[in-house]
Design a protein around this motif. Structure first.
Motif, PDB file in Angstrom:
ATOM      1  N   GLU A  76       4.741   8.527 -17.507  1.00 20.99           N
ATOM      2  CA  GLU A  76       5.941   8.555 -16.079  1.00 20.99           C
ATOM      3  C   GLU A  76       5.053   9.159 -15.036  1.00 20.99           C
ATOM      4  OE1 GLU A  76       9.152   7.296 -16.547  1.00 20.99           O
ATOM      5  OE2 GLU A  76       8.371   6.368 -17.995  1.00 20.99           O
ATOM      6  N   ARG A  77       4.288  10.003 -15.897  1.00 20.27           N
ATOM      7  CA  ARG A  77       3.683  10.790 -14.170  1.00 20.27           C
ATOM      8  C   ARG A  77       2.522   9.588 -13.665  1.00 20.27           C
ATOM      9  NH1 ARG A  77      -1.766  12.395 -16.131  1.00 20.27           N
ATOM     10  NH2 ARG A  77      -1.504  12.907 -18.311  1.00 20.27           N
ATOM     11  N   GLU A  78       1.936   9.375 -14.612  1.00 18.81           N
ATOM     12  CA  GLU A  78       1.259   7.827 -14.120  1.00 18.81           C
ATOM     13  C   GLU A  78       1.275   6.737 -13.017  1.00 18.81           C
ATOM     14  OE1 GLU A  78      -1.491   6.816 -16.507  1.00 18.81           O
ATOM     15  OE2 GLU A  78      -2.359   8.417 -17.503  1.00 18.81           O
ATOM     16  N   LEU A  79       3.479   6.290 -13.264  1.00 22.40           N
ATOM     17  CA  LEU A  79       3.613   5.407 -12.931  1.00 22.40           C
ATOM     18  C   LEU A  79       3.822   4.883 -11.474  1.00 22.40           C
ATOM     19  CD1 LEU A  79       5.466   4.265 -15.810  1.00 22.40           C
ATOM     20  CD2 LEU A  79       3.112   3.932 -15.607  1.00 22.40           C
ATOM     21  N   GLY A  80       3.921   6.842 -10.881  1.00 24.39           N
ATOM     22  CA  GLY A  80       4.598   6.928  -9.402  1.00 24.39           C
ATOM     23  C   GLY A  80       6.035   6.992  -9.740  1.00 24.39           C
ATOM     24  N   SER A  81       6.759   6.652  -7.917  1.00 27.00           N
ATOM     25  CA  SER A  81       7.812   6.575  -8.011  1.00 27.00           C
ATOM     26  C   SER A  81       8.593   5.060  -8.370  1.00 27.00           C
ATOM     27  CB  SER A  81       8.113   7.157  -6.162  1.00 27.00           C
ATOM     28  OG  SER A  81       7.824   5.069  -5.914  1.00 27.00           O
ATOM     29  N   ARG A  82      10.077   5.681  -8.365  1.00 30.14           N
ATOM     30  CA  ARG A  82      11.068   4.116  -8.866  1.00 30.14           C
ATOM     31  C   ARG A  82      10.356   2.922  -7.614  1.00 30.14           C
ATOM     32  NH1 ARG A  82      15.884   1.873 -10.144  1.00 30.14           N
ATOM     33  NH2 ARG A  82      16.002   3.475 -11.907  1.00 30.14           N
ATOM     34  N   GLU A  83      10.398   3.519  -6.536  1.00 28.97           N
ATOM     35  CA  GLU A  83       9.653   2.627  -5.641  1.00 28.97           C
ATOM     36  C   GLU A  83       8.441   1.655  -5.704  1.00 28.97           C
ATOM     37  OE1 GLU A  83      10.509   5.513  -4.816  1.00 28.97           O
ATOM     38  OE2 GLU A  83      13.075   4.884  -4.365  1.00 28.97           O
ATOM     39  N   ASP A  84       7.686   2.474  -5.744  1.00 25.62           N
ATOM     40  CA  ASP A  84       6.168   1.912  -7.024  1.00 25.62           C
ATOM     41  C   ASP A  84       6.766   0.984  -7.755  1.00 25.62           C
ATOM     42  OD1 ASP A  84       5.082   4.194  -4.936  1.00 25.62           O
ATOM     43  OD2 ASP A  84       4.666   5.925  -6.457  1.00 25.62           O
ATOM     44  N   ILE A 127       7.163  -0.432 -33.784  1.00 25.96           N
ATOM     45  CA  ILE A 127       6.750   0.925 -34.669  1.00 25.96           C
ATOM     46  C   ILE A 127       6.065   1.076 -33.451  1.00 25.96           C
ATOM     47  CG2 ILE A 127       5.272   1.814 -36.604  1.00 25.96           C
ATOM     48  CD1 ILE A 127       6.010  -1.158 -38.621  1.00 25.96           C
ATOM     49  N   LEU A 128       6.418   3.289 -33.777  1.00 27.31           N
ATOM     50  CA  LEU A 128       5.289   3.652 -32.436  1.00 27.31           C
ATOM     51  C   LEU A 128       4.413   4.158 -33.578  1.00 27.31           C
ATOM     52  CD1 LEU A 128       4.701   5.626 -30.069  1.00 27.31           C
ATOM     53  CD2 LEU A 128       6.211   7.104 -31.361  1.00 27.31           C
ATOM     54  N   LEU A 129       3.067   3.901 -32.902  1.00 31.18           N
ATOM     55  CA  LEU A 129       1.921   4.394 -34.213  1.00 31.18           C
ATOM     56  C   LEU A 129       0.872   5.342 -33.684  1.00 31.18           C
ATOM     57  CD1 LEU A 129      -0.013   0.748 -34.067  1.00 31.18           C
ATOM     58  CD2 LEU A 129       1.928   1.943 -35.912  1.00 31.18           C
ATOM     59  N   ARG A 130       1.126   5.208 -31.663  1.00 30.91           N
ATOM     60  CA  ARG A 130       0.112   6.719 -31.305  1.00 30.91           C
ATOM     61  C   ARG A 130       1.054   7.026 -30.178  1.00 30.91           C
ATOM     62  NH1 ARG A 130      -5.275   5.407 -28.662  1.00 30.91           N
ATOM     63  NH2 ARG A 130      -3.676   5.488 -27.082  1.00 30.91           N
ATOM     64  N   GLY A 131       1.132   8.869 -29.963  1.00 30.00           N
ATOM     65  CA  GLY A 131       1.901   9.213 -28.592  1.00 30.00           C
ATOM     66  C   GLY A 131       3.413   9.957 -29.338  1.00 30.00           C
ATOM     67  N   GLU A 132       3.460   9.933 -28.236  1.00 27.39           N
ATOM     68  CA  GLU A 132       5.311  10.368 -28.471  1.00 27.39           C
ATOM     69  C   GLU A 132       5.944   9.219 -26.961  1.00 27.39           C
ATOM     70  OE1 GLU A 132       6.010  13.753 -28.693  1.00 27.39           O
ATOM     71  OE2 GLU A 132       5.348  14.051 -30.182  1.00 27.39           O
ATOM     72  N   VAL A 133       7.490   8.345 -27.467  1.00 29.91           N
ATOM     73  CA  VAL A 133       8.461   7.546 -26.697  1.00 29.91           C
ATOM     74  C   VAL A 133       9.077   7.960 -26.857  1.00 29.91           C
ATOM     75  CG1 VAL A 133       6.451   6.378 -26.219  1.00 29.91           C
ATOM     76  CG2 VAL A 133       8.916   5.604 -27.477  1.00 29.91           C
ATOM     77  N   VAL A 160      10.304   5.274 -22.402  1.00 27.47           N
ATOM     78  CA  VAL A 160       9.288   6.286 -21.544  1.00 27.47           C
ATOM     79  C   VAL A 160       9.204   7.180 -22.194  1.00 27.47           C
ATOM     80  CG1 VAL A 160      10.660   8.555 -20.475  1.00 27.47           C
ATOM     81  CG2 VAL A 160      12.058   6.034 -19.817  1.00 27.47           C
ATOM     82  N   ASN A 161       7.748   7.806 -21.274  1.00 27.39           N
ATOM     83  CA  ASN A 161       6.233   8.438 -21.801  1.00 27.39           C
ATOM     84  C   ASN A 161       6.458   9.628 -21.404  1.00 27.39           C
ATOM     85  OD1 ASN A 161       3.817   9.869 -22.943  1.00 27.39           O
ATOM     86  ND2 ASN A 161       2.714   7.887 -23.103  1.00 27.39           N
ATOM     87  N   LYS A 162       6.962  11.013 -21.640  1.00 26.63           N
ATOM     88  CA  LYS A 162       7.030  12.037 -21.285  1.00 26.63           C
ATOM     89  C   LYS A 162       6.175  12.634 -21.250  1.00 26.63           C
ATOM     90  CE  LYS A 162      11.598  11.897 -21.672  1.00 26.63           C
ATOM     91  NZ  LYS A 162      13.287  12.474 -22.063  1.00 26.63           N
ATOM     92  N   GLY A 163       4.657  12.097 -22.013  1.00 22.24           N
ATOM     93  CA  GLY A 163       3.742  13.176 -22.846  1.00 22.24           C
ATOM     94  C   GLY A 163       2.623  12.528 -21.739  1.00 22.24           C
ATOM     95  N   ASP A 164       1.084  13.012 -22.424  1.00 21.77           N
ATOM     96  CA  ASP A 164       0.455  13.149 -21.605  1.00 21.77           C
ATOM     97  C   ASP A 164      -0.621  11.988 -22.263  1.00 21.77           C
ATOM     98  OD1 ASP A 164       0.738  15.558 -19.955  1.00 21.77           O
ATOM     99  OD2 ASP A 164       0.426  16.639 -21.508  1.00 21.77           O
ATOM    100  N   GLU A 165      -0.701  11.201 -23.679  1.00 25.96           N
ATOM    101  CA  GLU A 165      -1.340  10.635 -23.636  1.00 25.96           C
ATOM    102  C   GLU A 165      -0.651   8.802 -23.627  1.00 25.96           C
ATOM    103  OE1 GLU A 165      -2.159  10.330 -28.008  1.00 25.96           O
ATOM    104  OE2 GLU A 165      -1.139  11.021 -28.683  1.00 25.96           O
TER     105      GLU A 165
END
Length: 180
Positions: A76-84, A127-133, A160-165
């Motif tokens: 999420e932190r890479e995706l910017g604001s709602r407006e972005d 199926i989620l293969l890698r990371g967390e969502v 929604v990806n709240k993680g770092d990867e």
């Protein structure tokens, strides 16, 4: 070369099995890596037709068809604001044909909870293969870890990806009757 490899089998002129393709996805559309699709049910395996690369739509299978794809969900932190995100969405919509644009807009019935909310006229085996969502729905959410399975049945949802990867998921989409 893409990190996603597809190996497609086929038949030679004598009916013997062969490796017909070995390489990356048929096509990449943003965070979607299209591996294969069918255009009818039942499908046939006689001819080798890579319909993924020539299919005009991008979100759902053809009527009576299927799609098999990988998709990635960036943090999420890479995706910017709602407006972005809405600005990026408008750019993607502008690049689509009129028919694709109308379908894409129709598949976003309520984005008030999250700008990524959407729904499809499909049953999806994911199926989620890698990371967390976290999968959001209109009235709830669920945190997912690798190898968790979601049976997504045409509901309004977002990833929604709240993680770092970047999270990697695989989906098999089958056309379903539209909900009223």
């Amino acid at each position: 070369m893409s990190r996603y490899r597809r190996v497609v089998t086929g038949h030679d002129d004598d009916g013997k099995s062969i490796i017909a393709m070995d390489g990356g996805p048929g096509i990449r559309r943003g965070n979607l890596y299209e591996m294969w699709c069918t255009q009818s049910m039942p499908t046939h395996n006689r001819e080798l037709v890579d319909a993924v690369a020539t299919r005009p739509g991008f979100l759902e299978p053809d009527p009576n068809g299927t799609i098999f794809r990988f998709f990635e969900v960036r943090p999420e932190r890479e995706l910017g604001s709602r407006e972005d995100r809405e600005r990026e969405n408008r750019k993607r919509l502008a690049a689509m044909s009129e028919e694709e644009r109308a379908a894409a807009i129709d598949r976003r019935p309520d984005t008030s909870r999250h700008p990524g909310m959407h729904k499809t006229r499909t049953v999806d085996y994911i199926i989620l293969l890698r990371g967390e969502v976290t999968m959001l729905v209109d009235k709830g959410e669920v945190d997912l870890k690798p190898f968790d399975v979601v049976i997504q049945r045409g509901t309004n949802h977002a990833w929604v990806n709240k993680g770092d990867e970047t999270a990697v998921l695989v989906a098999m989409m089958v056309v379903a009757e539209p909900l009223p």
